[in-house]
Write a protein that holds these residues in place. Structure first.
Motif, PDB file in Angstrom:
ATOM      1  N   THR A   7       7.070   8.996 -11.531  1.00  7.94           N
ATOM      2  CA  THR A   7       7.275   8.251 -10.287  1.00  7.94           C
ATOM      3  C   THR A   7       8.744   7.854 -10.166  1.00  7.94           C
ATOM      4  O   THR A   7       9.370   7.448 -11.140  1.00  7.94           O
ATOM      5  N   GLU A   8       9.277   7.973  -8.958  1.00 10.73           N
ATOM      6  CA  GLU A   8      10.676   7.647  -8.691  1.00 10.73           C
ATOM      7  C   GLU A   8      10.757   6.495  -7.699  1.00 10.73           C
ATOM      8  O   GLU A   8      10.085   6.511  -6.655  1.00 10.73           O
ATOM      9  N   LEU A   9      11.575   5.495  -8.022  1.00 11.27           N
ATOM     10  CA  LEU A   9      11.791   4.344  -7.150  1.00 11.27           C
ATOM     11  C   LEU A   9      13.260   4.234  -6.799  1.00 11.27           C
ATOM     12  O   LEU A   9      14.130   4.455  -7.649  1.00 11.27           O
TER      13      LEU A   9
ATOM     14  N   GLN B 112       0.409  -0.634  -7.689  1.00  9.32           N
ATOM     15  CA  GLN B 112       0.304   0.530  -8.548  1.00  9.32           C
ATOM     16  C   GLN B 112       0.866   1.760  -7.847  1.00  9.32           C
ATOM     17  O   GLN B 112       0.404   2.143  -6.768  1.00  9.32           O
ATOM     18  N   VAL B 113       1.880   2.348  -8.453  1.00  6.75           N
ATOM     19  CA  VAL B 113       2.398   3.663  -8.045  1.00  6.75           C
ATOM     20  C   VAL B 113       2.381   4.518  -9.314  1.00  6.75           C
ATOM     21  O   VAL B 113       3.413   4.807  -9.908  1.00  6.75           O
ATOM     22  N   PRO B 114       1.190   4.962  -9.729  1.00  6.15           N
ATOM     23  CA  PRO B 114       0.998   5.401 -11.107  1.00  6.15           C
ATOM     24  C   PRO B 114       1.157   6.891 -11.398  1.00  6.15           C
ATOM     25  O   PRO B 114       1.232   7.275 -12.562  1.00  6.15           O
ATOM     26  N   HIS B 115       1.203   7.748 -10.361  1.00  3.71           N
ATOM     27  CA  HIS B 115       1.197   9.179 -10.645  1.00  3.71           C
ATOM     28  C   HIS B 115       2.017   9.960  -9.619  1.00  3.71           C
ATOM     29  O   HIS B 115       1.599  10.111  -8.466  1.00  3.71           O
ATOM     30  N   TYR B 116       3.167  10.449 -10.021  1.00  2.00           N
ATOM     31  CA  TYR B 116       3.930  11.411  -9.214  1.00  2.00           C
ATOM     32  C   TYR B 116       4.232  10.901  -7.797  1.00  2.00           C
ATOM     33  O   TYR B 116       4.101  11.628  -6.815  1.00  2.00           O
TER      34      TYR B 116
ATOM     35  N   ARG C 224      -0.773  -5.899  -4.589  1.00  2.00           N
ATOM     36  CA  ARG C 224      -1.913  -5.088  -5.002  1.00  2.00           C
ATOM     37  C   ARG C 224      -2.133  -3.860  -4.112  1.00  2.00           C
ATOM     38  O   ARG C 224      -3.244  -3.347  -4.020  1.00  2.00           O
ATOM     39  N   SER C 225      -1.078  -3.404  -3.457  1.00  2.00           N
ATOM     40  CA  SER C 225      -1.194  -2.121  -2.769  1.00  2.00           C
ATOM     41  C   SER C 225      -1.177  -1.012  -3.811  1.00  2.00           C
ATOM     42  O   SER C 225      -0.732  -1.196  -4.949  1.00  2.00           O
ATOM     43  N   HIS C 226      -1.666   0.161  -3.413  1.00  2.24           N
ATOM     44  CA  HIS C 226      -1.836   1.258  -4.358  1.00  2.24           C
ATOM     45  C   HIS C 226      -1.556   2.580  -3.649  1.00  2.24           C
ATOM     46  O   HIS C 226      -2.046   2.824  -2.547  1.00  2.24           O
ATOM     47  N   MET C 227      -0.748   3.407  -4.298  1.00  2.00           N
ATOM     48  CA  MET C 227      -0.482   4.742  -3.786  1.00  2.00           C
ATOM     49  C   MET C 227      -1.120   5.762  -4.705  1.00  2.00           C
ATOM     50  O   MET C 227      -0.821   5.813  -5.903  1.00  2.00           O
ATOM     51  N   GLY C 228      -2.025   6.562  -4.141  1.00  2.00           N
ATOM     52  CA  GLY C 228      -2.721   7.567  -4.932  1.00  2.00           C
ATOM     53  C   GLY C 228      -1.781   8.653  -5.419  1.00  2.00           C
ATOM     54  O   GLY C 228      -0.638   8.786  -4.968  1.00  2.00           O
ATOM     55  N   ALA C 229      -2.267   9.454  -6.345  1.00  4.84           N
ATOM     56  CA  ALA C 229      -1.451  10.477  -6.984  1.00  4.84           C
ATOM     57  C   ALA C 229      -0.815  11.397  -5.949  1.00  4.84           C
ATOM     58  O   ALA C 229      -1.463  11.897  -5.037  1.00  4.84           O
TER      59      ALA C 229
ATOM     60  N   GLY D 273      -4.252   7.233   0.111  1.00  7.25           N
ATOM     61  CA  GLY D 273      -4.937   8.323  -0.570  1.00  7.25           C
ATOM     62  C   GLY D 273      -3.988   9.364  -1.146  1.00  7.25           C
ATOM     63  O   GLY D 273      -2.818   9.468  -0.758  1.00  7.25           O
ATOM     64  N   CYS D 274      -4.496  10.153  -2.065  1.00 12.45           N
ATOM     65  CA  CYS D 274      -3.701  11.137  -2.780  1.00 12.45           C
ATOM     66  C   CYS D 274      -3.019  12.126  -1.841  1.00 12.45           C
ATOM     67  O   CYS D 274      -3.590  12.548  -0.829  1.00 12.45           O
ATOM     68  N   ASN D 275      -1.783  12.480  -2.195  1.00 17.63           N
ATOM     69  CA  ASN D 275      -1.002  13.508  -1.497  1.00 17.63           C
ATOM     70  C   ASN D 275      -0.766  13.203  -0.019  1.00 17.63           C
ATOM     71  O   ASN D 275      -0.563  14.122   0.779  1.00 17.63           O
TER      72      ASN D 275
END
Length: 222
Positions: free
Chosen positions: A105-107, A117-121, A132-137, A178-180
């Motif tokens: 992950t790049e910030l 959570q920005v946990p995957h790619y 508590r926002s979340h970005m899917g893979a 959601g993812c992608n």
């Protein structure tokens, strides 16, 4: 654009950067101030809780930082955050308490509120992610228009000029991406909204909604 106001997107009790937002109405107004704010705040942090790891880099002693992560300042990583394998923080970033920055992950020029959570790619640039926002893979923020013109925030017939060439996304508290999915320049997503996987998002998305595409936005049933 009432729903784009800071007070309607974010709980400022859930970020070490609350002072950054003072005097601003819309969150994108602070994007150009993040770097200076980090340096000013970092020099005031409690040395019993934070350690300085390089020029303008402050990391909480309770944070977990993988040895393969790349940290560039100005940067603050708050308590109990996780910076995982091969994360790349380019600078001008505030990572909130208990947040997760994951593999590859790049910030860059961001405020990540507590519990995000920005946990995957993921790529997150010139953006603010609420509590508590979340970005899917694989989901990313696109922060520059293809024609390189200045970004405007659009909500139907309403248009707010930001004066910024670089502007990713403003995600309210508890947003799920959601993812992608791709969040195009000038995207603002209201609190508690879910973005479907593989979505291309642009403009203002209301709170408490489910976004499939620009023509299919449904209100959540409470």
């Amino acid at each position: 654009m009432e729903q784009c106001l800071i007070k309607n997107l974010y709980d400022l009790n859930e970020t070490i950067a609350a002072g950054l937002f003072e005097g601003a109405d819309y969150p994108w107004e602070v994007l150009g101030k993040i770097s200076d704010f980090i340096i000013e705040l970092g020099n005031r942090l409690d040395s019993s809780r934070f350690e300085k790891r390089g020029e303008h880099i402050w990391v909480a002693k309770s944070a977990q930082v993988a040895p393969t992560a790349c940290l560039n300042g100005p940067l603050i990583i708050d308590e109990e955050a996780q910076i995982r394998h091969c994360a790349f923080i380019r600078g001008s970033a505030i990572v909130g308490r208990g947040a997760v920055v994951g593999n590859s992950t790049e910030l860059k020029n961001v405020v990540i509120f507590n519990g995000v959570q920005v946990p995957h790619y993921n790529y997150v640039g010139d953006s603010i992610l609420g509590f508590r926002s979340h970005m899917g893979a694989g989901s990313i923020t696109s922060n520059v228009k293809s024609d390189k013109t200045l970004v405007a925030v659009k909500n139907g017939s309403e248009v707010l000029e930001t004066g910024r060439k670089k502007f990713g996304a403003m995600l309210g508290d508890y947003v799920e991406v959601g993812c992608n999915s791709v969040l195009n320049p000038g995207t603002v997503v209201g609190r508690h909204t879910n973005i479907y996987p593989l979505s291309m998002v642009r403009g203002v998305v209301p709170p408490d909604a489910i976004y499939k595409n620009k023509n299919e936005i449904a209100a959540k049933i409470k």
